[in-house]
Design a protein around this motif. Structure first.
Motif, PDB file in Angstrom:
ATOM      1  N   GLU A 168       5.666 -12.409 -18.504  1.00  7.80           N
ATOM      2  CA  GLU A 168       6.251 -11.262 -18.642  1.00  7.80           C
ATOM      3  C   GLU A 168       7.576 -10.951 -17.611  1.00  7.80           C
ATOM      4  N   GLU A 169       7.358 -11.580 -16.711  1.00  9.74           N
ATOM      5  CA  GLU A 169       8.432 -11.537 -15.657  1.00  9.74           C
ATOM      6  C   GLU A 169      10.001 -12.044 -16.039  1.00  9.74           C
ATOM      7  N   ALA A 190      11.640 -14.398 -24.972  1.00 11.03           N
ATOM      8  CA  ALA A 190      12.528 -14.679 -23.898  1.00 11.03           C
ATOM      9  C   ALA A 190      12.337 -15.844 -23.393  1.00 11.03           C
ATOM     10  N   GLY A 209      10.541 -12.035 -19.244  1.00  9.17           N
ATOM     11  CA  GLY A 209      10.891 -10.985 -20.576  1.00  9.17           C
ATOM     12  C   GLY A 209       9.872 -11.295 -21.679  1.00  9.17           C
ATOM     13  N   PRO A 230      15.442  -6.243 -14.929  1.00 12.37           N
ATOM     14  CA  PRO A 230      15.235  -7.588 -15.647  1.00 12.37           C
ATOM     15  C   PRO A 230      15.979  -8.370 -15.113  1.00 12.37           C
ATOM     16  N   ARG A 276      15.102 -19.108 -23.511  1.00  6.46           N
ATOM     17  CA  ARG A 276      15.329 -19.881 -22.109  1.00  6.46           C
ATOM     18  C   ARG A 276      14.967 -21.275 -22.121  1.00  6.46           C
ATOM     19  N   LYS A 333       4.568  -4.720 -18.091  1.00  4.32           N
ATOM     20  CA  LYS A 333       4.297  -5.292 -17.019  1.00  4.32           C
ATOM     21  C   LYS A 333       2.869  -4.553 -16.245  1.00  4.32           C
TER      22      LYS A 333
END
Length: 323
Positions: A115-116, A122, A118, A302, A126, A63
């Motif tokens: 990126e926040e 990710a 994941g 995370p 999700r 990040k």
């Protein structure tokens, strides 16, 4: 007839003044104004440098880069505006530098949201049972009939490509504009059909709108997931930088070109418009720098794994299946 015989100050028809001419003609108010604005720009850049050190020490490696890029939007634009304020003849170059930087920030903000969550994998995990609502601004906010799109690797690639093209093409058109300017064929004040600016600027505007669309789509989808990370005020600050650095500047420059902003020696009307724009941006970017510092200076833990019961703090925006 009297109006036609009225004398016009020669400086109103000249190019922007040299930096030394501005310094020599500053009065007490001008000295205080320039000093305060320069101090604001310097403080903004120092805060950004300090924030970079904090990010490198505290933020996970995946990040670091994107957060630094997004954080740097306001300080970089403020610093470029300060240079343009002191050296009016360099305004075109300082504005182009700011615009190129922000074009990259548009793409980086999209990557930061991913990126926040994941990262790409990710995000896809999700989003397996969700759909993207693409009828959003700035392109299609009125097109409610547009279908909802499944979230796949291809969809994610198209979102990234939509924003990346602006970062790339803005730099390409900036280099082209500078080359044409050296040849005497690019002039921001030349609005004739044969001028290069009248063709390049609208095309860049279209690319800007196309680039903002994927960011808006992603934000509308992830705003609930990232609410605990203050993504809504972060997005608001990103949008505010866009409006102030692009729309506000364009409006002031148009007012200067059509004569609404009067000539004040040693500045022509156009030069005075650019000067007013630079001074406003320094103040506005200083305030935004302080706000973004509060938003991004936090612990980067995370996100919790999305539960099957769709807990309010972790769920994505669910679009019901039309079937």
């Amino acid at each position: 007839m009297n109006g036609s015989n009225r004398s016009i100050d020669p400086s109103c028809r000249e190019k922007p003044p040299h930096a030394i001419d501005i310094i020599l003609k500053l009065d007490i108010f001008g000295i205080i104004l320039y000093s305060v604005l320069t101090f604001m720009a310097a403080v903004s850049m120092l805060l950004f440098i300090e924030e970079c050190i904090y990010i490198y020490r505290k933020v996970p490696s995946n990040k670091k880069s994107v957060i630094i890029w997004v954080n740097g939007a306001a300080p970089v634009i403020g610093t470029m505006s300060c240079l343009g304020m002191w050296i009016p003849r360099a305004t075109m170059f300082t504005d182009m530098t700011s615009a190129c930087y922000f074009a990259i920030v548009v793409f980086k903000f999209l990557i930061m949201m991913l990126e926040e969550v994941g990262g790409d994998e990710a995000f896809l995990r999700r989003a397996a049972k969700h759909k993207l609502k693409i009828s959003t601004g700035p392109c299609c906010c009125c097109c409610l009939c547009l279908p909802h799109v499944d979230i796949t690797r291809r969809t994610l690639f198209l979102l990234k490509l939509g924003s990346f093209q602006f970062a790339l093409m803005k730099i390409v058109f900036t280099v082209l504009s500078i080359v044409l300017w050296t040849n005497g064929t690019f002039d921001l004040a030349d609005l004739s059909i044969t001028g290069a600016a009248i063709w390049i600027n609208p095309f860049v505007g279209i690319l800007t709108i196309i680039a903002l669309w994927p960011v808006a789509i992603s934000f509308m989808h992830l705003r609930l997931v990232l609410r605990t990370l203050k993504i809504i005020p972060k997005y608001a600050m990103y949008q505010l930088v866009l409006i102030l650095s692009q729309l506000q500047t364009a409006i002031i420059n148009i007012l200067a070109l059509n004569g609404t902003i009067a000539c004040t020696p040693p500045f022509s009307a156009a030069s005075r418009g650019y000067m007013m724009s630079q001074q406003l941006l320094i103040l506005e970017m200083f305030i935004i720098t302080l706000v973004t510092r509060l938003l991004y200076r936090r612990q980067y833990d995370p996100l919790p794994v999305e539960e099957h019961n769709d807990n309010e703090n972790t769920k994505m925006v669910m679009i019901p299946d039309s079937a």
